[in-house]
Design an enzyme around this catalytic site. Structure first.
Site, PDB file in Angstrom:
ATOM      1  N   MET A  94       8.316   1.580  10.019  1.00 31.82           N
ATOM      2  CA  MET A  94       9.093   0.502  10.632  1.00 31.82           C
ATOM      3  C   MET A  94      10.018  -0.126   9.573  1.00 31.82           C
ATOM      4  O   MET A  94      10.507  -1.243   9.745  1.00 31.82           O
ATOM      5  CB  MET A  94       8.167  -0.548  11.240  1.00 31.82           C
ATOM      6  CG  MET A  94       7.323   0.039  12.378  1.00 31.82           C
ATOM      7  SD  MET A  94       6.830  -1.154  13.619  1.00 31.82           S
ATOM      8  CE  MET A  94       5.911  -2.324  12.645  1.00 31.82           C
ATOM      9  N   GLN A 152      -5.168   2.835  13.267  1.00 30.65           N
ATOM     10  CA  GLN A 152      -3.978   3.552  13.743  1.00 30.65           C
ATOM     11  C   GLN A 152      -4.101   5.052  13.454  1.00 30.65           C
ATOM     12  O   GLN A 152      -3.806   5.895  14.309  1.00 30.65           O
ATOM     13  CB  GLN A 152      -2.740   2.981  13.057  1.00 30.65           C
ATOM     14  CG  GLN A 152      -1.487   3.802  13.286  1.00 30.65           C
ATOM     15  CD  GLN A 152      -0.237   3.117  12.793  1.00 30.65           C
ATOM     16  OE1 GLN A 152       0.259   2.213  13.438  1.00 30.65           O
ATOM     17  NE2 GLN A 152       0.297   3.539  11.659  1.00 30.65           N
ATOM     18  N   HIS A 184       7.963  -0.050   0.995  1.00 29.68           N
ATOM     19  CA  HIS A 184       7.341  -0.417  -0.277  1.00 29.68           C
ATOM     20  C   HIS A 184       6.698   0.840  -0.857  1.00 29.68           C
ATOM     21  O   HIS A 184       6.782   1.938  -0.260  1.00 29.68           O
ATOM     22  CB  HIS A 184       6.327  -1.552  -0.085  1.00 29.68           C
ATOM     23  CG  HIS A 184       5.347  -1.312   1.018  1.00 29.68           C
ATOM     24  ND1 HIS A 184       4.391  -0.328   0.962  1.00 29.68           N
ATOM     25  CD2 HIS A 184       5.199  -1.912   2.228  1.00 29.68           C
ATOM     26  CE1 HIS A 184       3.682  -0.347   2.066  1.00 29.68           C
ATOM     27  NE2 HIS A 184       4.152  -1.290   2.869  1.00 29.68           N
ATOM     28  N   GLY A 190       3.791   1.907  -0.898  1.00 31.69           N
ATOM     29  CA  GLY A 190       2.859   2.582   0.008  1.00 31.69           C
ATOM     30  C   GLY A 190       3.589   3.623   0.846  1.00 31.69           C
ATOM     31  O   GLY A 190       3.164   4.786   0.942  1.00 31.69           O
ATOM     32  N   HIS A 191       4.726   3.211   1.439  1.00 27.90           N
ATOM     33  CA  HIS A 191       5.520   4.178   2.224  1.00 27.90           C
ATOM     34  C   HIS A 191       6.011   5.320   1.333  1.00 27.90           C
ATOM     35  O   HIS A 191       6.000   6.487   1.737  1.00 27.90           O
ATOM     36  CB  HIS A 191       6.773   3.501   2.806  1.00 27.90           C
ATOM     37  CG  HIS A 191       6.504   2.424   3.804  1.00 27.90           C
ATOM     38  ND1 HIS A 191       6.744   1.095   3.553  1.00 27.90           N
ATOM     39  CD2 HIS A 191       6.032   2.485   5.078  1.00 27.90           C
ATOM     40  CE1 HIS A 191       6.448   0.383   4.619  1.00 27.90           C
ATOM     41  NE2 HIS A 191       6.006   1.197   5.564  1.00 27.90           N
ATOM     42  N   MET A 199      -0.639  -2.929  -0.273  1.00 30.05           N
ATOM     43  CA  MET A 199       0.792  -3.139  -0.002  1.00 30.05           C
ATOM     44  C   MET A 199       1.051  -3.170   1.495  1.00 30.05           C
ATOM     45  O   MET A 199       0.481  -2.376   2.250  1.00 30.05           O
ATOM     46  CB  MET A 199       1.610  -2.043  -0.657  1.00 30.05           C
ATOM     47  CG  MET A 199       1.649  -2.211  -2.150  1.00 30.05           C
ATOM     48  SD  MET A 199       2.930  -1.221  -2.890  1.00 30.05           S
ATOM     49  CE  MET A 199       2.611  -1.599  -4.610  1.00 30.05           C
ATOM     50  N   LYS A 251      -4.247   2.643   5.131  1.00 35.50           N
ATOM     51  CA  LYS A 251      -4.423   1.189   5.239  1.00 35.50           C
ATOM     52  C   LYS A 251      -4.573   0.810   6.716  1.00 35.50           C
ATOM     53  O   LYS A 251      -5.381  -0.029   7.069  1.00 35.50           O
ATOM     54  CB  LYS A 251      -3.252   0.427   4.622  1.00 35.50           C
ATOM     55  CG  LYS A 251      -3.526  -1.086   4.623  1.00 35.50           C
ATOM     56  CD  LYS A 251      -2.373  -1.861   4.114  1.00 35.50           C
ATOM     57  CE  LYS A 251      -1.278  -1.955   5.108  1.00 35.50           C
ATOM     58  NZ  LYS A 251      -1.224  -3.151   5.919  1.00 35.50           N
TER      59      LYS A 251
END
Ligand code: PAF
Length: 286
Positions: free
Chosen positions: A31, A154, A35, A37-38, A185, A150
């Site tokens: 989305m 999901q 950061h 993490g992505h 994150m 995280k």
């Protein structure tokens, strides 16, 4: 240079050409407001496909009225530069009108694993996620898709959906990436005030401290839950616990009594003001 598409037809056309040339496709849906993490998910996906596609789409259907859809942080220019830096080939960034027919009436519901945990306070959230991820899979038709651990629930919902609907994609879970002080994150961390940011480390603190209890021989789910809740209460007085749960790693059903030797996942969500943070950790032997 990263190629940017905002229509389904445009993206399909270029991916069709690449597939005809024999290329495999890996995919990271996001989305935006990226950061580290992505970026770690994108690096993982980079290794697993010839063409790496990322989507940047703030999906309205996974937000309930009153949640932070309008306020959700956005910075497309910065996101595109970050995508470029980790070797993303194609970014798909559609408008909501491109993704949703005005009279759309089809949704995807994944029972059981969507319930409990985040599904309790966000009862429509996972239907929105499952529906948009199904649509993105149909549009991109990736060989591999990477999601962060995280968002543990999901990931479980998507794995279950892919299994149950025979969607031909391999799902890979990427490890949680943390700030230097341990906070997981999240794009939502920018909402935190200085006080809330300092206290937010109580989430990972509770998980680590509870993990140490397990390593020390504690097996009672109730005692472990009490320990984690007590830790958050002491270290994050400004926080409001949404849930702290110990669940079966696959079914996400609550563990009751002795957690046994197979291990369990502790998942938690805590509000700081309007901002809801989540985190999780596998406790005990995997
Ligand atoms: O995890 C997210 O960012 C979103 O839920 C996802 C998977 C991109 C679907 O909108």
């Amino acid at each position: 240079m990263v190629e940017v598409y905002n229509t389904i037809a445009g993206l399909r056309q270029v991916l069709k050409q690449r597939r005809q040339q024999g290329a495999s496709v890996s995919f990271v849906p996001t989305m935006g407001f990226l950061h580290d993490g992505h970026l770690s998910l994108m690096r993982l996906a980079r290794e697993r496909g010839d063409v790496l596609v990322a989507s940047i789409f703030v999906n309205p259907t996974q937000f309930a009225p009153g949640e932070d859809l309008e306020a959700y942080p956005r910075d497309l220019e910065r996101d595109l530069a970050l995508c470029q830096s980790v070797g993303v080939d194609i970014v798909f960034t559609p408008e909501p009108s491109q993704m949703y027919h005005p009279k759309a009436s089809t949704t995807v519901t994944v029972a059981k694993v969507s319930q409990g945990l985040c599904g309790t306070s966000r009862p429509t959230h996972f239907q929105g996620v499952a529906t948009v991820v199904t649509k993105l899979f149909n549009i991109v038709q990736p060989d591999v898709a990477v999601f962060g651990q995280k968002d543990y629930q999901q990931l479980a919902v998507i794995r279950r959906m892919v299994r149950d609907l025979d969607i031909p994609v391999e799902i890979v879970g990427g490890a949680i990436v943390r700030e230097a002080d341990g906070l997981a994150m999240s794009s939502r961390n920018v909402y935190l005030s200085e006080t809330h940011r300092a206290q937010a480390t109580a989430l990972v603190g509770a998980l680590r401290s509870t993990s140490a209890q397990v390593d020390g021989g504690q097996r009672s789910a109730e005692a472990l839950l009490e320990h984690a809740r007590g830790f958050i209460g002491r270290h994050a007085p400004a926080g409001r616990i949404d849930y702290v749960e110990l669940v079966d790693p696959l079914e996400l059903t609550p563990v009751v009594g002795d957690m046994g030797h197979g291990g369990a996942v502790m998942a938690l969500a805590v509000f700081f003001g309007q901002t809801r943070l989540i985190d999780n950790m596998h406790l005990g032997a995997p």
